[in-house]
Design a protein around this motif. Structure first.
Motif, short mmCIF file in Angstrom:
data_model
loop_
_atom_site.label_atom_id
_atom_site.label_comp_id
_atom_site.label_asym_id
_atom_site.label_seq_id
_atom_site.Cartn_x
_atom_site.Cartn_y
_atom_site.Cartn_z
N ALA A 168 -8.08 -6.04 -1.00
CA ALA A 168 -6.88 -5.33 -1.44
C ALA A 168 -7.22 -4.40 -2.62
O ALA A 168 -6.72 -3.27 -2.69
N VAL A 169 -8.09 -4.87 -3.51
CA VAL A 169 -8.51 -4.03 -4.64
C VAL A 169 -9.25 -2.80 -4.11
O VAL A 169 -8.96 -1.66 -4.50
N LEU A 170 -10.18 -3.04 -3.18
CA LEU A 170 -10.94 -1.93 -2.58
C LEU A 170 -10.03 -0.90 -1.93
O LEU A 170 -10.27 0.31 -1.99
N ALA A 178 -4.51 -1.49 -3.27
CA ALA A 178 -3.19 -2.12 -3.16
C ALA A 178 -2.38 -1.84 -4.42
O ALA A 178 -2.93 -1.68 -5.51
N VAL A 179 -1.07 -1.75 -4.24
CA VAL A 179 -0.16 -1.47 -5.37
C VAL A 179 0.82 -2.63 -5.53
O VAL A 179 0.87 -3.54 -4.70
N GLU A 180 1.60 -2.57 -6.62
CA GLU A 180 2.61 -3.61 -6.86
C GLU A 180 3.71 -3.53 -5.82
O GLU A 180 3.99 -2.45 -5.27
N SER A 181 4.36 -4.66 -5.59
CA SER A 181 5.51 -4.68 -4.69
C SER A 181 6.55 -3.70 -5.23
O SER A 181 6.79 -3.64 -6.43
N GLY A 182 7.14 -2.90 -4.37
CA GLY A 182 8.09 -1.88 -4.83
C GLY A 182 7.46 -0.50 -4.89
O GLY A 182 8.15 0.51 -4.81
N GLU A 183 6.13 -0.46 -5.01
CA GLU A 183 5.43 0.84 -5.04
C GLU A 183 4.85 1.22 -3.69
O GLU A 183 4.25 2.28 -3.53
N GLY A 225 4.33 0.05 4.65
CA GLY A 225 3.62 0.04 3.37
C GLY A 225 3.16 -1.34 2.93
O GLY A 225 2.92 -1.56 1.74
N SER A 226 3.03 -2.26 3.87
CA SER A 226 2.60 -3.60 3.47
C SER A 226 1.97 -4.37 4.63
O SER A 226 2.16 -4.00 5.80
N VAL A 227 1.24 -5.41 4.27
CA VAL A 227 0.67 -6.32 5.27
C VAL A 227 0.92 -7.75 4.79
O VAL A 227 0.55 -8.11 3.67
N PHE A 236 0.84 -1.21 0.00
CA PHE A 236 0.00 0.00 0.00
C PHE A 236 0.87 1.25 0.00
O PHE A 236 1.99 1.22 0.51
N LYS A 237 0.30 2.33 -0.54
CA LYS A 237 1.04 3.59 -0.65
C LYS A 237 1.23 4.28 0.69
O LYS A 237 2.12 5.12 0.83
N THR A 238 0.32 4.01 1.64
CA THR A 238 0.44 4.67 2.95
C THR A 238 0.23 3.66 4.07
O THR A 238 -0.42 2.62 3.89
N TYR A 239 0.77 4.01 5.22
CA TYR A 239 0.60 3.18 6.43
C TYR A 239 -0.88 3.09 6.79
O TYR A 239 -1.39 2.03 7.17
N PHE A 240 -1.58 4.22 6.64
CA PHE A 240 -3.01 4.25 6.96
C PHE A 240 -3.79 3.24 6.12
O PHE A 240 -4.68 2.54 6.62
N LYS A 241 -3.46 3.15 4.82
CA LYS A 241 -4.13 2.17 3.96
C LYS A 241 -3.80 0.75 4.39
O LYS A 241 -4.66 -0.14 4.37
N ALA A 242 -2.54 0.52 4.78
CA ALA A 242 -2.13 -0.81 5.24
C ALA A 242 -2.94 -1.21 6.49
O ALA A 242 -3.47 -2.32 6.57
N VAL A 243 -3.06 -0.27 7.42
CA VAL A 243 -3.80 -0.55 8.66
C VAL A 243 -5.29 -0.72 8.36
O VAL A 243 -5.96 -1.59 8.95
N SER A 244 -5.83 0.06 7.44
CA SER A 244 -7.24 -0.06 7.07
C SER A 244 -7.53 -1.43 6.45
O SER A 244 -8.55 -2.06 6.74
N PHE A 245 -6.61 -1.88 5.60
CA PHE A 245 -6.74 -3.22 5.01
C PHE A 245 -6.73 -4.27 6.12
O PHE A 245 -7.57 -5.18 6.14
N LEU A 246 -5.80 -4.14 7.05
CA LEU A 246 -5.72 -5.09 8.17
C LEU A 246 -7.04 -5.14 8.93
O LEU A 246 -7.54 -6.21 9.27
#
Ligand SMILES: C[C@H](O)[C@H](O)[C@H]1CNC2=NC(N)=NC(=O)C2=N1
Length: 122
Positions: free
Chosen positions: A104-106, A109-114, A75-77, A44-54
């Protein structure tokens, strides 16, 4: 040689086999060395998105009474699914892994490295 999936006692391996294979071959899930579980890292592009996904996954896990091991980074989970009792892969692991892919689509989520990273910008 990679392990073959190991299904929990009582599972319908004939149907579950192809379901697990499609997660492994098309959705980027990886089988544990012992064949008992599957793992995937979502970026994910941001920590907030990573936590929201979790939290999205945590909410569904509570509803389904089946819980993953998750590690959240900036930036990941990492998500790991297995069934403890009876031991092995079950339909619950497959269903919830698919739920992760949809969530993850919702969450964009981005590609690994992004994904977001620590430290100064390059
Ligand atoms: C009673 C309750 O449903 C069980 O203990 C559940 C809880 N969550 C679980 N989560 C996972 N991943 N595996 C299990 O076997 C499991 N068992």
């Amino acid at each position: 040689m990679p392990a073959a999936p190991r299904f929990a006692e009582g599972e319908d391996a004939v149907h579950l086999g192809p379901d697990v294979q499609s997660l492994l071959q098309q959705q980027g899930w990886a089988l544990d060395a012992d064949g008992m579980g599957i793992t995937k890292t979502f970026h994910f592009k941001t920590y907030f998105k990573a936590v929201s996904f979790l939290n999205l996954i945590a909410s569904e896990s509570a509803t389904k009474k089946h819980h993953p091991t998750m590690t959240v980074r900036i930036g990941s989970v990492d998500v790991h699914w297995t069934t403890h009792r009876p031991r092995g892969l079950t339909i619950k692991d497959v269903t919830l892994a698919r739920h992760c892919d949809q969530g993850a689509v919702l969450m964009g989520a981005v590609e690994s490295g992004e994904g977001a990273k620590c430290g100064p910008k390059p």
